[in-house]
Design a protein around this motif. Structure first.
Motif, PDB file in Angstrom:
ATOM      1  N   ILE A  66     -10.695  -0.880   5.340  1.00 40.96           N
ATOM      2  CA  ILE A  66     -10.882   0.541   5.123  1.00 40.96           C
ATOM      3  C   ILE A  66     -10.630   0.949   3.974  1.00 40.96           C
ATOM      4  CG2 ILE A  66     -10.334   2.684   6.126  1.00 40.96           C
ATOM      5  CD1 ILE A  66      -8.982   1.202   8.718  1.00 40.96           C
ATOM      6  N   GLU A  67     -11.872   1.511   3.330  1.00 38.13           N
ATOM      7  CA  GLU A  67     -11.651   1.910   1.856  1.00 38.13           C
ATOM      8  C   GLU A  67     -11.060   3.344   2.098  1.00 38.13           C
ATOM      9  OE1 GLU A  67     -15.208   1.913  -0.475  1.00 38.13           O
ATOM     10  OE2 GLU A  67     -15.923  -0.126   0.189  1.00 38.13           O
ATOM     11  N   VAL A  68     -10.133   3.654   1.493  1.00 41.96           N
ATOM     12  CA  VAL A  68      -9.549   5.065   1.285  1.00 41.96           C
ATOM     13  C   VAL A  68      -9.205   5.485  -0.028  1.00 41.96           C
ATOM     14  CG1 VAL A  68      -8.071   4.647   3.422  1.00 41.96           C
ATOM     15  CG2 VAL A  68      -7.100   4.010   1.189  1.00 41.96           C
ATOM     16  N   SER A  69      -9.354   6.928  -0.225  1.00 38.03           N
ATOM     17  CA  SER A  69      -9.013   7.457  -1.339  1.00 38.03           C
ATOM     18  C   SER A  69      -7.682   8.766  -1.001  1.00 38.03           C
ATOM     19  CB  SER A  69     -10.189   8.478  -1.738  1.00 38.03           C
ATOM     20  OG  SER A  69     -11.115   7.617  -2.107  1.00 38.03           O
ATOM     21  N   TYR A  70      -6.776   8.747  -1.752  1.00 37.23           N
ATOM     22  CA  TYR A  70      -5.522   9.512  -1.600  1.00 37.23           C
ATOM     23  C   TYR A  70      -4.972  10.147  -2.870  1.00 37.23           C
ATOM     24  CZ  TYR A  70      -3.322   5.321  -2.731  1.00 37.23           C
ATOM     25  OH  TYR A  70      -2.924   4.155  -3.772  1.00 37.23           O
ATOM     26  N   HIS A  71      -4.526  11.065  -2.829  1.00 34.16           N
ATOM     27  CA  HIS A  71      -3.634  11.681  -4.093  1.00 34.16           C
ATOM     28  C   HIS A  71      -2.307  11.198  -3.961  1.00 34.16           C
ATOM     29  CE1 HIS A  71      -7.263  14.140  -4.732  1.00 34.16           C
ATOM     30  NE2 HIS A  71      -7.304  14.345  -3.463  1.00 34.16           N
ATOM     31  N   GLN A  72      -1.849  10.742  -5.163  1.00 35.08           N
ATOM     32  CA  GLN A  72      -0.682  10.506  -5.519  1.00 35.08           C
ATOM     33  C   GLN A  72      -0.110  10.854  -6.736  1.00 35.08           C
ATOM     34  OE1 GLN A  72       0.619   6.267  -5.594  1.00 35.08           O
ATOM     35  NE2 GLN A  72       1.995   6.353  -3.674  1.00 35.08           N
ATOM     36  N   ASN A  73       0.968  11.669  -7.019  1.00 37.60           N
ATOM     37  CA  ASN A  73       1.329  12.155  -8.301  1.00 37.60           C
ATOM     38  C   ASN A  73       0.292  12.801  -9.193  1.00 37.60           C
ATOM     39  OD1 ASN A  73       3.992  10.951  -7.836  1.00 37.60           O
ATOM     40  ND2 ASN A  73       3.298   8.993  -8.559  1.00 37.60           N
ATOM     41  N   GLY A  74      -0.531  13.478  -8.582  1.00 43.82           N
ATOM     42  CA  GLY A  74      -1.519  14.404  -9.097  1.00 43.82           C
ATOM     43  C   GLY A  74      -2.777  13.486  -9.387  1.00 43.82           C
ATOM     44  N   GLU A  75      -2.920  12.177  -9.167  1.00 45.17           N
ATOM     45  CA  GLU A  75      -3.863  11.377  -9.284  1.00 45.17           C
ATOM     46  C   GLU A  75      -4.628  11.044  -8.046  1.00 45.17           C
ATOM     47  OE1 GLU A  75      -3.591   8.023 -11.892  1.00 45.17           O
ATOM     48  OE2 GLU A  75      -1.479   8.504 -12.200  1.00 45.17           O
ATOM     49  N   THR A  76      -6.037  10.743  -8.052  1.00 45.35           N
ATOM     50  CA  THR A  76      -6.709  10.412  -7.089  1.00 45.35           C
ATOM     51  C   THR A  76      -6.729   8.886  -7.233  1.00 45.35           C
ATOM     52  OG1 THR A  76      -7.977  12.531  -7.018  1.00 45.35           O
ATOM     53  CG2 THR A  76      -9.047  10.434  -5.785  1.00 45.35           C
ATOM     54  N   LYS A  77      -6.578   8.368  -6.140  1.00 46.73           N
ATOM     55  CA  LYS A  77      -6.479   6.820  -6.037  1.00 46.73           C
ATOM     56  C   LYS A  77      -7.106   6.066  -5.003  1.00 46.73           C
ATOM     57  CE  LYS A  77      -2.110   6.370  -8.329  1.00 46.73           C
ATOM     58  NZ  LYS A  77      -0.653   5.498  -8.461  1.00 46.73           N
ATOM     59  N   SER A  78      -7.551   4.976  -5.141  1.00 48.15           N
ATOM     60  CA  SER A  78      -8.294   4.282  -3.854  1.00 48.15           C
ATOM     61  C   SER A  78      -7.727   2.994  -3.805  1.00 48.15           C
ATOM     62  CB  SER A  78      -9.964   4.194  -4.197  1.00 48.15           C
ATOM     63  OG  SER A  78     -10.056   3.171  -5.133  1.00 48.15           O
ATOM     64  N   ASP A  79      -8.010   2.397  -2.290  1.00 46.97           N
ATOM     65  CA  ASP A  79      -7.497   1.026  -2.078  1.00 46.97           C
ATOM     66  C   ASP A  79      -8.186   0.706  -0.726  1.00 46.97           C
ATOM     67  OD1 ASP A  79      -5.666  -1.019  -1.804  1.00 46.97           O
ATOM     68  OD2 ASP A  79      -3.857  -0.053  -1.291  1.00 46.97           O
ATOM     69  N   ILE A  80      -7.969  -0.639  -0.357  1.00 44.75           N
ATOM     70  CA  ILE A  80      -8.546  -1.132   0.711  1.00 44.75           C
ATOM     71  C   ILE A  80      -7.516  -1.405   1.729  1.00 44.75           C
ATOM     72  CG2 ILE A  80      -9.839  -3.030   1.927  1.00 44.75           C
ATOM     73  CD1 ILE A  80     -11.719  -2.895  -0.595  1.00 44.75           C
ATOM     74  N   ILE A  81      -7.546  -0.977   2.972  1.00 44.37           N
ATOM     75  CA  ILE A  81      -6.164  -1.168   3.934  1.00 44.37           C
ATOM     76  C   ILE A  81      -6.998  -2.120   4.904  1.00 44.37           C
ATOM     77  CG2 ILE A  81      -4.752  -0.227   5.667  1.00 44.37           C
ATOM     78  CD1 ILE A  81      -4.182   0.529   2.501  1.00 44.37           C
ATOM     79  N   TYR A  82      -6.221  -3.231   5.125  1.00 40.34           N
ATOM     80  CA  TYR A  82      -6.708  -4.290   6.065  1.00 40.34           C
ATOM     81  C   TYR A  82      -6.137  -4.051   7.429  1.00 40.34           C
ATOM     82  CZ  TYR A  82      -8.720  -6.299   2.166  1.00 40.34           C
ATOM     83  OH  TYR A  82      -9.373  -6.616   0.650  1.00 40.34           O
ATOM     84  N   ALA A  92       0.693  -1.267  -0.039  1.00 36.63           N
ATOM     85  CA  ALA A  92       0.056   0.031   0.057  1.00 36.63           C
ATOM     86  C   ALA A  92       0.932   1.239  -0.174  1.00 36.63           C
ATOM     87  CB  ALA A  92      -0.988  -0.171   1.178  1.00 36.63           C
ATOM     88  N   ALA A  93       0.423   2.297  -0.647  1.00 39.39           N
ATOM     89  CA  ALA A  93       1.138   3.506  -0.725  1.00 39.39           C
ATOM     90  C   ALA A  93       1.008   4.160   0.697  1.00 39.39           C
ATOM     91  CB  ALA A  93       0.409   4.593  -1.605  1.00 39.39           C
ATOM     92  N   PRO A  94       2.155   4.892   1.076  1.00 42.77           N
ATOM     93  CA  PRO A  94       2.214   5.496   2.418  1.00 42.77           C
ATOM     94  C   PRO A  94       1.071   6.536   2.563  1.00 42.77           C
ATOM     95  CG  PRO A  94       4.324   5.477   1.303  1.00 42.77           C
ATOM     96  CD  PRO A  94       3.387   5.060   0.444  1.00 42.77           C
ATOM     97  N   GLU A  95       0.538   7.129   1.588  1.00 41.89           N
ATOM     98  CA  GLU A  95      -0.696   8.196   1.756  1.00 41.89           C
ATOM     99  C   GLU A  95      -2.104   7.142   1.914  1.00 41.89           C
ATOM    100  OE1 GLU A  95       2.175   9.625  -1.290  1.00 41.89           O
ATOM    101  OE2 GLU A  95       1.264   7.678  -0.866  1.00 41.89           O
ATOM    102  N   ALA A  96      -2.153   5.966   1.465  1.00 41.28           N
ATOM    103  CA  ALA A  96      -3.203   5.215   1.848  1.00 41.28           C
ATOM    104  C   ALA A  96      -3.126   4.695   3.241  1.00 41.28           C
ATOM    105  CB  ALA A  96      -3.207   3.974   1.041  1.00 41.28           C
ATOM    106  N   ILE A  97      -2.014   4.584   3.800  1.00 44.07           N
ATOM    107  CA  ILE A  97      -1.980   4.062   5.117  1.00 44.07           C
ATOM    108  C   ILE A  97      -2.362   5.104   6.121  1.00 44.07           C
ATOM    109  CG2 ILE A  97      -0.284   3.172   7.084  1.00 44.07           C
ATOM    110  CD1 ILE A  97      -0.622   0.977   5.074  1.00 44.07           C
ATOM    111  N   ASP A  98      -1.807   6.200   5.689  1.00 43.86           N
ATOM    112  CA  ASP A  98      -1.994   7.620   6.645  1.00 43.86           C
ATOM    113  C   ASP A  98      -3.296   7.897   6.568  1.00 43.86           C
ATOM    114  OD1 ASP A  98       0.653   7.625   7.170  1.00 43.86           O
ATOM    115  OD2 ASP A  98       0.939   9.367   5.728  1.00 43.86           O
ATOM    116  N   GLU A  99      -4.256   7.616   5.535  1.00 48.27           N
ATOM    117  CA  GLU A  99      -5.698   8.041   5.378  1.00 48.27           C
ATOM    118  C   GLU A  99      -6.303   6.979   6.115  1.00 48.27           C
ATOM    119  OE1 GLU A  99      -9.268   9.723   4.602  1.00 48.27           O
ATOM    120  OE2 GLU A  99      -7.269  10.564   4.229  1.00 48.27           O
ATOM    121  N   ALA A 100      -6.131   5.804   6.063  1.00 46.02           N
ATOM    122  CA  ALA A 100      -6.523   4.710   7.021  1.00 46.02           C
ATOM    123  C   ALA A 100      -6.381   4.988   8.480  1.00 46.02           C
ATOM    124  CB  ALA A 100      -6.083   3.194   6.557  1.00 46.02           C
ATOM    125  N   LEU A 101      -5.097   5.443   8.859  1.00 45.28           N
ATOM    126  CA  LEU A 101      -4.960   5.549  10.293  1.00 45.28           C
ATOM    127  C   LEU A 101      -5.504   6.868  10.893  1.00 45.28           C
ATOM    128  CD1 LEU A 101      -1.103   5.022  10.472  1.00 45.28           C
ATOM    129  CD2 LEU A 101      -2.708   3.663  11.639  1.00 45.28           C
TER     130      LEU A 101
END
Length: 166
Positions: A89-105, A54-63
């Protein structure tokens, strides 16, 4: 009849969990935010270990979501927490100018109790936290830094003790 008091129950329960592989910590010895029931340092390490790609930004959003529930109503918090625990935890985050999403367990249910288990299991006793007043349950169980169960022990050897004291 011997006086089997709360401290003896507490020590017996701690030993039981240690025999099942749980790590024991004595609450007053743990550096932490006294206003949070979370075991933050363990939580962060666990989330990163459970989601290595997971991207660090996704982890930060989940926390952030775990630390600040959107709704203060207890029933709603329980529903949200169970959703996070069971499905991630469903998260949305910005990385390199793009909005991305992930699920953090936040738990490794697939390998729980087996070789390869990535969970952290901690049994803590006498861990105080402050929420309107000081709270100090006898024992707290932490799964990956999240409090999942608490025990308030009462000795049956004291006749005046009943469930109302808990």
């Amino acid at each position: 009849m011997s006086d089997y008091n709360e401290e003896a129950y507490e020590n017996a329960l701690i030993e039981l969990f240690q025999n099942m592989g749980w790590e024991h910590v004595y609450g007053p010895n743990v550096d932490r935010d006294w206003h949070s029931p979370l075991y933050d340092s363990v939580l962060e390490d666990s989330i990163r270990r459970l989601n290595p790609k997971a991207a660090p930004e996704a982890i930060d959003e989940a926390l952030l979501k775990l630390r600040h529930f959107e709704n203060a109503e207890l029933k709603k918090k329980n529903v949200v927490f169970m959703e996070y625990l069971q499905n991630g935890i469903e998260v949305s985050y910005h990385q390199n100018g793009e909005t991305k999403s992930d699920i953090i367990y936040i738990a490794d249910f697939e390998n729980a109790g087996k070789p390869g288990d990535k969970n952290s299991y901690i049994v803590a006793n006498q861990r105080t936290f402050i929420e309107n007043s000081n709270k100090r349950p006898d024992i707290l169980l932490f799964l990956n830094g999240l409090p999942i169960c608490l025990f308030e022990l009462k000795s049956p050897s004291r006749e005046q003790t009943d469930a109302s004291e808990a």
